[in-house]
Each structure stands twice: as structure tokens, then as C-alpha cells.
Design an enzyme around this catalytic site. Structure first.
Site, short mmCIF file in Angstrom:
data_model
loop_
_atom_site.label_atom_id
_atom_site.label_comp_id
_atom_site.label_asym_id
_atom_site.label_seq_id
_atom_site.Cartn_x
_atom_site.Cartn_y
_atom_site.Cartn_z
CB CYS A 183 -18.15 -7.76 33.02
SG CYS A 183 -19.20 -8.98 33.82
CG HIS A 243 -16.28 -8.16 28.65
ND1 HIS A 243 -17.46 -8.16 29.35
CD2 HIS A 243 -16.61 -7.83 27.38
CE1 HIS A 243 -18.46 -7.83 28.56
NE2 HIS A 243 -17.96 -7.63 27.35
#
Length: 499
Positions: A50, A100
Site C-alpha cells: 500500500c 496511507h
């Protein structure tokens, strides 16, 4: 033109109907969009995890250039992103949803973040190559598969529904503002990322569908060394999964893909309602894929097609004719593409690894190459990938090389690295790796970063804790009806179209 950038999380391109006509996955909104778009048939992330994938996407630079090593890597505030570039070109920039970002800067060029992130912004998920055999509790395990099935509500549903609500509100506010300043709105969902569970509305779309099981799982003893390490990382070593749960996980994943499609539909409808559809470039992509049991693997963290290939389409019917692009490109190429779509130029003095997709969009010859780096859990040495023409080469100093001809072997079953017929090609890839990377230095930089971040994370757990997680601010004194705002004026400004 405005730019609406839509992202899905962990959406595996090879099994989508955009790329596989036999796919049972139902994506009516995305398929309608694709019919009028330029669709990239061989698009990849640059790191199948991610945070590193996203940092590379927004910056146009490889993970090793920006220290984007793992899901707790600090993303430095001085690294230019597409949001910085577009702001300098006069765009409003906003992010609704997941990116993120790790570290104290949670904006990275976006003027606004409409929501918080679903993942933590601190160093708590730092990888430890010094103790590679120790499995931290926060690593993926198989509970997502063993608990797969329909649900009423989840953490991820709470998040994505806020993401889409805030994004639609942003579009309404844009047209009610009534000025000519263009926007770049990034809407980043966390579905279809595991856990594999979705409401009945989407689960039941596939009740009468024959959910295909993975094709020919490879026994763990015959897996390549990195795959074997991943089986241990996700706590699947010597633990066969029930076939029924594999099927449930895949059904829930299909349903989650349809959920993403429904959210895309809501946003497309809002564009139409606001009269923005003809003035907005729509880009749809993702951060990485999901193995979904193929080859016996789950989640991501490898360079196989299911984990590394992502959907990518760019919709601008007034500007680009619908087309399919066969050349291999990556999400790292989006930053220069966005800048050129906005009419800007890339500063020659700033480093950039991505290359503009504009030649592909205009039907001209463009690049056909993807460079990838994986530097996180499951390996203890850089795991590198070069995709060019029909070939994919995967290199790790600790492991035997992997070489695949994807044109003739799309399921990556035949490793050509041991074949004498491919010795010259293998040698050229190996020489290119030596030329591109100083592997000993990169290994040392990753280790040093991990050690610093683990030390800092442990220290910050002591005493009073200060959160880096983004806190969206809402000024309630300017919302709805307030006594310092004229009621008629308020109602007029809030109504669209205005009377």
C-alpha cells in the site's frame, strides 16, 4: 480541465471484466466508462504494498529514491507530488480517502483532506529485517479468508461511505462556488481490500454465479523462495485452507469490486448533475492487486500478475479517442501525465522516474517498460522487477532468478531462467540490475531506516502521545442555518442550480 482521480485498494486487474471477457465480476459503471476511455491493458504498480505504491504514485519516483520502503516509511514533506505541481498550475487540490501517508505531513500538496485515513500515520508497522523469522502480530494472517462471508457493517464500509459522501459534497461546493478555477479531486476507496466481507446487496449478486477456484495451486515445497517466505508471513505455512472458505473469500471480493463500481456510479452521477462531466478528465486505477489464492498465495507482496497489475483507464472523450494500450506502463507515470494534461511543464531540475502517458493517449508510440522495487516484509533483500516487451524479470540476491514470457505464459507457470535458450536474455537483465541499482548500498539504507523508525516508534509510545493521524476540520459555525448568516442568502447559495 478538471481531474477526478478514482482509486481502488487491492483491486487485481487480471480478473476484472475490463481485461478478461469471461470474468463474472459485475462492473457496469466502470465498463461503460471504459467504452469511451483509453484502457491500459498492462499497467502495474511500482511496489506491491500500500504505502510504497502510493508514495511512488503521487511522487513519480521509485521507492528507493524517496525511502518508501514499507507501510511505515516516512514520506518526506519536501518530495514534490502531483498535488504540488497542480497547485502551482492554478488547481484546487483535494483528497478524500486513503493515501496511507506516514509521518507528520499529512497533506503533501493537497489543499484539503476531506477525511482522515483508514490506516495509521506512525511508525508502528516498521519492518524488521534484523529478525526476519519473527512474525509481528500486525502482519496479515488468514482470518480474512477464514471469516469470509456477508456482513451488515464493517470498518471499511464506514470509511468508504464517508469518502464518497465528502467527495460528492466537494463537487457540489465547487459548482456552487461558481468560479472558473479547475480542481483535481482524488477519491481513494479502501475496498476491495480484505477482510473479505461485504453486505448482502453485493454478496447476493454472485449467489447464482459459479465462483471459480484458483487455477492449480502450487505445493508450498515447489514455490519460489519468496513465495515460501510469504506463506510464513501470512501464517499459511502448513495450514491448508478449506475450499469453501476460499470460495467465500473470492465471492466477497467480487462483491467488494461491485461495491467500488457502485461508488464510482454515484460520483459519475454527481458529475453529470453538476454539469461537470464534459470538463473533467476521469482517471481510474489502484495501488496493487490481490493474489486471491492463485499459486496458493494471498494478498500482495510479490511481482506475480495478480498482485502487481492494476486497472488503469483515462476518460476524456473530447480529447482522446477510445483505445486499448498494450504497452506496459505504471502508476508512477501518472504525475507527469497529470502535469501535461493540465498544460504544464515538468521542471528539468526535479528528479522524476515516471514518464508521461500522453503519447499513448494520443495514439502515438510511447514507452513499454515498468521498473519495480519491493523492500518490505517477506523479504530480507531488495526484490526487484523489470517488465519490458513480453518479459518479466524478478531479481533478489538471495533467491534464484525468475523470468517469464507473459505473452506465451500469462499465468507465469514456466520459469525460463534455467533454460539455455534464454541464457543471453537472462544475462542482459542481470547486467541491467547491476547497472540500475547499487544493491549493497540499498540493502544498507533499508536496514538503517528500519532501525531508526523502530527506535523512534518505541520512544514515542512512552509518555504523552501526539498523533500524526490527519484530523479533518469542520467549522460548524459556517454550516447550515446560523443567525449571523442571512437565511435567504444562505438558501440561495446552497441551492444548485440557483433560482
Amino acid at each position: 480541465m478538471n481531474i477526478l482521480f478514482l482509486m481502488a485498494d487491492q483491486m487485481a486487474a487480471p480478473i476484472l471484466p475490463l481485461y478478461d471477457a469471461a470474468s463474472p465480476i459485475k462492473l457496469p459503471n466502470l465498463q461503460r466508462l471504459a467504452e469511451r476511455a483509453v484502457v491500459f491493458d498492462s499497467a502495474y504498480c511500482n511496489s506491491p504494498l500500500c504505502a510504497p505504491s502510493r508514495f511512488t504514485l503521487v511522487s513519480g519516483q521509485l521507492p528507493s529514491k524517496i525511502s518508501a520502503y514499507d507501510n511505515a516509511a516516512d514520506f518526506a514533506a519536501d518530495i514534490p507530488t502531483y498535488a504540488h505541481h497542480l497547485r502551482r498550475l492554478g488547481y484546487r487540490t483535494a483528497l478524500s480517502g486513503k493515501m496511507h501517508f506516514c509521518g507528520p505531513d499529512q497533506l503533501h500538496g493537497y489543499e484539503e483532506r476531506l477525511t482522515s485515513d483508514i490506516y495509521p500515520a506512525d511508525y508502528g508497522w516498521a519492518v524488521n529485517w534484523d529478525a526476519a523469522d519473527v512474525r509481528p502480530s500486525w502482519y496479515h494472517n488468514m482470518s480474512s479468508v477464514l471469516q469470509a462471508g456477508p456482513c451488515v457493517r464493517t470498518n471499511q464500509l464506514d470509511f468508504d461511505e464517508e469518502v464518497v459522501f465528502k467527495a460528492r459534497q466537494y463537487l457540489y461546493d465547487h459548482v456552487r462556488r461558481g468560479d472558473d478555477q479547475p480542481f483535481c479531486l482524488t477519491v481513494s476507496l479502501t475496498h476491495p481490500h480484505d477482510p473479505y466481507t461485504i453486505p448482502r446487496e453485493f454478496w447476493d449478486l454472485y449467489d447464482e454465479v459459479d465462483i471459480p477456484l484458483p487455477e492449480g495451486a502450487i505445493p508450498q515445497a515447489e514455490q519460489d523462495p519468496h513465495s515460501q517466505r510469504l506463506l510464513k508471513v501470512i501464517d499459511l505455512w502448513d495450514k491448508p485452507l478449506p475450499e469453501a472458505k476460499i470460495r467465500d473469500a473470492r465471492q466477497a471480493y467480487y462483491g467488494a469490486c461491485s461495491y467500488v463500481d457502485a461508488q464510482v456510479g454515484h460520483l459519475l452521477k454527481t458529475l453529470e448533475e453538476c454539469g461537470l462531466a464534459d470538463d473533467t478528465v476521469i482517471v481510474f486505477s489502484g495501488d496493487h492487486g490481490d493474489m486471491l489464492g492463485e499459486r496458493g498465495l494471498w494478498y500482495k507482496m510479490h511481482w506475480f500478475e495478480m498482485a502487481a497489475r492494476v486497472p488503469l483507464l483515462i476518460h476524456a472523450p473530447g480529447r482522446f479517442a477510445p483505445a486499448r494500450v498494450q504497452a506496459s506502463v505504471s502508476t508512477m507515470d501518472l504525475l507527469p501525465t497529470f502535469v501535461e494534461l493540465a498544460g504544464g511543464r515538468l521542471p528539468a531540475e526535479l528528479p522524476l522516474d515516471g514518464r508521461s502517458l500522453l503519447p499513448h493517449l494520443e495514439g502515438r508510440a510511447g514507452h513499454d517498460e515498468v521498473i519495480g522495487e519491493y523492500l518490505a516484509e517477506g523479504t530480507v533483500s531488495p526484490l526487484l522487477m523489470i517488465r519490458r516487451g513480453p518479459y518479466k524479470y524478478i531479481h533478489c540476491e538471495l533467491d534464484p532468478p525468475l523470468l517469464f514470457d507473459l505473452q506465451n505464459d500469462p499465468l507465469e507457470r514456466e520459469n525460463l531462467a534455467a533454460s539455455p535458450d534464454y541464457a543471453e536474455l537472462l544475462a542482459s537483465f542481470q547486467a541491467e540490475v547491476r547497472q540500475r541499482w547499487d544493491l549493497a548500498r540499498l540493502h544498507g539504507e533499508v536496514l538503517a531506516s528500519q532501525r531508526r523508525r523502530r527506535f523512534v516508534a518505541a520512544a514515542l509510545e512512552q509518555g504523552e502521545r501526539t498523533s500524526w493521524d490527519h484530523q479533518p476540520f469542520v467549522d460548524a459555525s459556517q454550516q447550515y442555518m446560523r443567525n449571523h448568516i442571512d437565511l435567504d442568502d444562505l438558501e440561495r447559495r446552497a441551492r444548485y442550480p440557483q433560482p
